[in-house]
Design a protein around this motif. Structure first.
Motif, PDB file in Angstrom:
ATOM      1  N   PRO A   6       0.662  -1.354  -0.037  1.00 55.04           N
ATOM      2  CA  PRO A   6       0.019   0.159  -0.007  1.00 55.04           C
ATOM      3  C   PRO A   6       0.841   1.117  -0.123  1.00 55.04           C
ATOM      4  O   PRO A   6       2.170   1.287   0.511  1.00 55.04           O
ATOM      5  CB  PRO A   6      -0.782  -0.308   1.567  1.00 55.04           C
ATOM      6  N   PRO A   7       0.221   2.340  -0.346  1.00 53.63           N
ATOM      7  CA  PRO A   7       1.086   3.738  -0.423  1.00 53.63           C
ATOM      8  C   PRO A   7       1.325   4.161   0.912  1.00 53.63           C
ATOM      9  O   PRO A   7       0.547   3.633   1.862  1.00 53.63           O
ATOM     10  CB  PRO A   7       0.145   4.725  -1.210  1.00 53.63           C
ATOM     11  N   ARG A  30       3.630   7.456  -6.737  1.00 54.22           N
ATOM     12  CA  ARG A  30       2.562   6.535  -6.419  1.00 54.22           C
ATOM     13  C   ARG A  30       2.547   6.050  -4.993  1.00 54.22           C
ATOM     14  O   ARG A  30       1.651   5.594  -4.330  1.00 54.22           O
ATOM     15  CB  ARG A  30       2.814   5.465  -7.365  1.00 54.22           C
ATOM     16  N   ARG A  31       3.822   5.837  -4.512  1.00 54.47           N
ATOM     17  CA  ARG A  31       3.935   5.114  -3.205  1.00 54.47           C
ATOM     18  C   ARG A  31       3.993   6.126  -2.110  1.00 54.47           C
ATOM     19  O   ARG A  31       3.551   5.781  -0.832  1.00 54.47           O
ATOM     20  CB  ARG A  31       4.982   4.248  -3.116  1.00 54.47           C
ATOM     21  N   GLN A  63      -2.158   8.486 -10.858  1.00 53.14           N
ATOM     22  CA  GLN A  63      -2.604   7.198 -10.181  1.00 53.14           C
ATOM     23  C   GLN A  63      -3.404   7.106  -8.904  1.00 53.14           C
ATOM     24  O   GLN A  63      -3.823   6.126  -8.457  1.00 53.14           O
ATOM     25  CB  GLN A  63      -1.383   6.246 -10.286  1.00 53.14           C
ATOM     26  N   TRP A  64      -3.338   8.249  -8.164  1.00 58.45           N
ATOM     27  CA  TRP A  64      -3.974   8.137  -6.857  1.00 58.45           C
ATOM     28  C   TRP A  64      -5.462   7.732  -6.929  1.00 58.45           C
ATOM     29  O   TRP A  64      -5.983   7.173  -6.011  1.00 58.45           O
ATOM     30  CB  TRP A  64      -3.667   9.326  -5.816  1.00 58.45           C
TER      31      TRP A  64
END
Length: 120
Positions: A6-7, A30-31, A63-64
């Protein structure tokens, strides 16, 4: 490659400078999801990769899939930053990214320097 997971959500993240700046890519954004990213390290190494870092922010934030506002805080003036800001302004607005420019200065003893205040 980083293992899946998961981020990580944080309030404030400093983007690495010098040689480490090359590690900041779309996967990083993204992370590592931050309300504020500080772009520091006014050096020739970062200037060379600054555009790719800024483009990676746009790609990673896309991408969130959430409507989280993000503030980008540069600590130095850069032609690359100005060009990116102008060329991608519409995309920044779509993604909820604000770039702070500071005209404020702080005077301490015999020194004056630019500054901005970030509150959470």
């Amino acid at each position: 490659a980083a293992p899946p997971g998961p981020p990580v959500y944080v309030d404030l993240a400093y983007l690495p400078g010098s040689w480490s700046a090359r590690t900041v890519d779309e996967e990083f954004f993204r992370r590592v999801r931050s309300l504020c990213y500080v772009v520091s390290g006014d050096d020739h190494l970062k200037e060379g990769v600054l555009r790719s870092i800024l483009d990676a922010l746009l790609a990673g934030k896309h991408q969130w899939g959430t409507d989280i506002q993000v503030t980008l805080i540069p600590t130095f003036d850069s032609l690359v930053m100005h060009e990116w800001y102008q060329e991608t302004h519409d995309r920044q607005q779509e993604l909820g990214i604000t770039v702070l420019g500071s005209n404020s200065t702080v005077a301490m003893q015999d020194e004056t320097f630019p500054a901005c205040k970030v509150e959470f």
